[in-house]
Design a protein around this motif. Sequence first.
Motif, short mmCIF file in Angstrom:
data_model
loop_
_atom_site.label_atom_id
_atom_site.label_comp_id
_atom_site.label_asym_id
_atom_site.label_seq_id
_atom_site.Cartn_x
_atom_site.Cartn_y
_atom_site.Cartn_z
N TYR A 110 61.65 -1.36 36.98
CA TYR A 110 61.48 -2.01 38.29
C TYR A 110 62.01 -3.44 38.22
N LYS A 111 61.57 -4.13 37.19
CA LYS A 111 61.88 -5.56 37.11
C LYS A 111 63.37 -5.81 36.92
N MET A 114 64.62 -5.52 40.37
CA MET A 114 64.10 -6.64 41.17
C MET A 114 64.75 -7.96 40.79
N VAL A 139 58.92 -12.43 40.54
CA VAL A 139 59.40 -11.11 40.11
C VAL A 139 58.89 -10.82 38.69
N ILE A 217 61.75 -6.17 48.04
CA ILE A 217 62.58 -5.76 46.91
C ILE A 217 61.76 -4.96 45.90
N LYS A 218 60.46 -5.23 45.82
CA LYS A 218 59.62 -4.44 44.91
C LYS A 218 59.53 -3.00 45.40
N ALA A 221 62.77 -1.21 44.77
CA ALA A 221 62.90 -0.84 43.35
C ALA A 221 62.08 0.40 43.03
#
Length: 267
Positions: A110-111, A114, A139, A217-218, A221
Motif C-alpha cells: 500500500y505504502k 501511496m 503516508v 490515495i489510501k 491503493a
Amino acid sequence: VIKRVTDYKEGIGRVGGDEFMIALPETDSLKTMEIMERIKKELEKEEGLISVAMGYATKTDDKQSITDIIQIADSEMYQDKRLNGWENKIELIDKIIKRVEDVYPSEAKYKKIMTELAEKISDALGYSEKTREDLLSAVKYWDIGKVRAAGCLTGEDSYYYSNNLISETDYHESGYYILRHIPGFEDTACIVRNQDKVLTGQEPLSYPELSKVLGIIKRFAEIMYLEELPVEQALNTLEKNVGGNSYNKELFIKLKDIMKNVYGKHN
C-alpha cells in the motif's frame, strides 16, 4: 542483555518498574561508557520494541556515599531521557511500523503505491516543501495506531477482516495521540486522525486538505492491491466510495487525473 555485556553479574538489580541499576566495582568512567554503548547496541538486536535512556556516576572520593552516586546517576539518566526522548520515540515508532509491515506485507505494498502518488500529487498541485513533507510523513505513519489493535503483532491473516481488531476510527485516534506528542509531528497527527472522514462525510470542511488527499490515495491503493482492478475501473470504484457531498469534488477530480496518469501503465 545487561548480564550478557557485563562481567560483574552480581551487581545487576531492578530498582523500579522499568529501571535497572548496575554496580561496577573498580570501573572508571571510560569503561562504563563503553558498557553503556554495548548495552544499546545489543538492545538494537533484540526482537521487540525497546527504547532506553541511561546515566552513570563514578565514585572518585572515599567521602562520597553510595546514595550520592546513585542520585547523580539517576539525574544523568533523566537528562539523557529528556535530550534523546523524542529521537527514541521516533525510532520506536519506526520499529512499530516495520513490525506491522512484517506481519502484514500488504501494508508495505500500500505504502509503495501511496508514496509514489503522494510525490506526484505534491508536484502536480505545487505543494510547498513543508506541505510535501507533511503528506509523505502522513503516508508513512497513517497506520501507526494499529499497534494498539489486539492481534496486530500476532500474525493474523488480515487486519481489515479480523473481528478481534479495533475499528478504523479507533486506530486513527490512537495514531493521533501517539504522533501529537512528538515535536514536528503535530500536523501529521491531525492528518492521520482525519484521514477517512473524506469517505464518510463527517464535518467535511473542518479538517485538513491533506487528510482528504491521504484518504483518497489510501483507498485507491487498497483497491489496486486487494481488488486487482484495472486503473480505470479502480478509479470508478473509488469515485463511488467518495460520492455525494462528503469530499471536495474539484480536488478529487484533480487527484483522479493524477492517479490515472501515474498508474495508467498498469491497465
